[in-house]
Scaffold this motif. Structure first.
Motif, short mmCIF file in Angstrom:
data_model
loop_
_atom_site.label_atom_id
_atom_site.label_comp_id
_atom_site.label_asym_id
_atom_site.label_seq_id
_atom_site.Cartn_x
_atom_site.Cartn_y
_atom_site.Cartn_z
N THR A 40 32.00 -44.69 -11.19
CA THR A 40 32.66 -43.59 -12.04
C THR A 40 31.52 -42.47 -11.99
OG1 THR A 40 33.62 -45.16 -13.45
CG2 THR A 40 32.84 -42.95 -14.17
N LEU A 41 32.11 -41.28 -11.71
CA LEU A 41 31.15 -39.98 -11.52
C LEU A 41 31.83 -39.02 -12.63
CD1 LEU A 41 31.00 -39.65 -7.75
CD2 LEU A 41 29.27 -40.56 -9.20
N GLU A 42 31.08 -37.83 -12.92
CA GLU A 42 31.52 -36.81 -13.73
C GLU A 42 31.72 -35.51 -13.22
OE1 GLU A 42 28.72 -37.14 -16.91
OE2 GLU A 42 29.29 -38.75 -17.77
N VAL A 43 32.53 -34.60 -13.62
CA VAL A 43 32.46 -33.35 -13.14
C VAL A 43 32.72 -32.48 -14.51
CG1 VAL A 43 33.40 -33.76 -10.87
CG2 VAL A 43 35.28 -33.34 -12.77
N GLU A 44 32.45 -31.15 -14.39
CA GLU A 44 32.44 -30.34 -15.59
C GLU A 44 33.94 -29.61 -15.60
OE1 GLU A 44 30.91 -29.27 -18.18
OE2 GLU A 44 29.63 -30.95 -17.93
N ASP A 45 34.81 -29.72 -16.24
CA ASP A 45 36.18 -29.21 -16.37
C ASP A 45 35.83 -27.86 -17.29
OD1 ASP A 45 38.77 -28.03 -16.91
OD2 ASP A 45 39.23 -29.78 -18.22
#
Length: 283
Positions: free
Chosen positions: A53-58
């Motif tokens: 699981t990774l994260e990105v900025e929306d």
């Protein structure tokens, strides 16, 4: 899929008339990605994978950090990254992934873009797809082979530019070429009046600080980073019309192409001949 049909029917029932929440409905019509359940064969393949699981900025819709899920098969030195298309997910490449796993010394990485499949997000967009691809590349290293279908092919172009990688092989399957024209087709199908379409695109350009007409593969293509580009398409594809692709290919005669007639936009990634050709190309 039920939500998208509901929104489509709501918009179409207005017969081009304006409603108080019309722009909100149009954003959902264009940027809500339908989610189809995972089939048994797909679930079995996902259970074989190493999960991450990774994260990105929306920065456009939720104004928050979104988590997205990914899957890794194998631990070989040759990395293959797959980016799915709109309304799709990593598991939709089950047949291709199963075939690629059999190639010696490979590692296959796929993910569900934000707002798609099992990942977080209500609305999605091309930039979220691209940010997810960039996060995968940054985390796991530059892939030797980058595969993208539909909107995923456009996302890969952005990710390659932003990360500065130079994959040995870029594969584009039924790539979208002109995003604004796809939006217009959806708006026309729902009988949205021209004035309302103009308002939507004004809103769109204010949010993304970029004209919708600039979201084209012509504009995004990382020419100098591409060693070899192989592109598969169906000339009768209704989602990615050949007229747009023909113009792109004229500008880039170095791209290798192969025609797969009668496969359509979605089924092309599951086609036995397409998969066999990809395995031969990569192997």
């Amino acid at each position: 899929m039920k939500k998208l049909k509901t929104v489509f029917n709501q918009v179409k029932s207005l017969n081009g008339a304006e409603a108080p929440d019309m722009l909100s409905l149009l954003w959902q019509l264009i940027c809500y990605s339908p989610k189809m359940p995972v089939r048994l064969q797909q679930q079995q393949l996902l259970e074989e994978a190493k999960l991450f699981t990774l994260e990105v900025e929306d920065s456009h819709f939720s104004k928050s950090t979104l988590k997205f899920n990914g899957f890794i098969w194998g631990d070989g030195k040759r990395k293959i990254m797959i980016t799915h298309g709109w309304g799709s997910k990593a598991a939709d490449f089950a047949e291709l992934i199963t075939a690629l796993k059999k190639i010696d010394n490979t590692q296959v990485i796929a993910f569900d873009a934000p707002g798609n499949g099992s990942s977080e997000g209500e609305l999605s967009n091309l930039m979220l797809f691209a940010k997810a691809a960039e996060a995968v590349i940054t985390t796991f290293g530059a892939p030797d082979v980058v595969i993208g279908h539909s909107l995923g092919a456009m996302a890969n172009a952005i990710a390659i530019k932003e990360t500065g990688i130079k994959p040995a092989l870029l594969v584009s399957i039924a790539p979208l070429i002109n995003l604004k024209e796809n939006f217009i087709a959806s708006l026309n199908a729902a009988d949205v009046a021209q004035g309302l379409q103009d308002k939507f695109f004004t809103d769109f350009e204010a949010l993304f600080d970029m004209k919708a007409s600039e979201f084209t593969l012509h504009n995004l293509y990382p020419t100098h980073a591409i060693t070899r580009h192989w592109l598969a398409y169906d000339p009768e594809d209704k989602i990615a019309p050949f007229a747009f692709l023909a113009s792109f290919l004229t500008a880039h005669p170095e791209i290798e192409t192969k025609v797969y007639e009668g496969r359509g936009h979605e089924r092309i990634i599951k086609d036995d001949l397409v998969i066999a050709d990809l395995v031969s190309l990569i192997g």
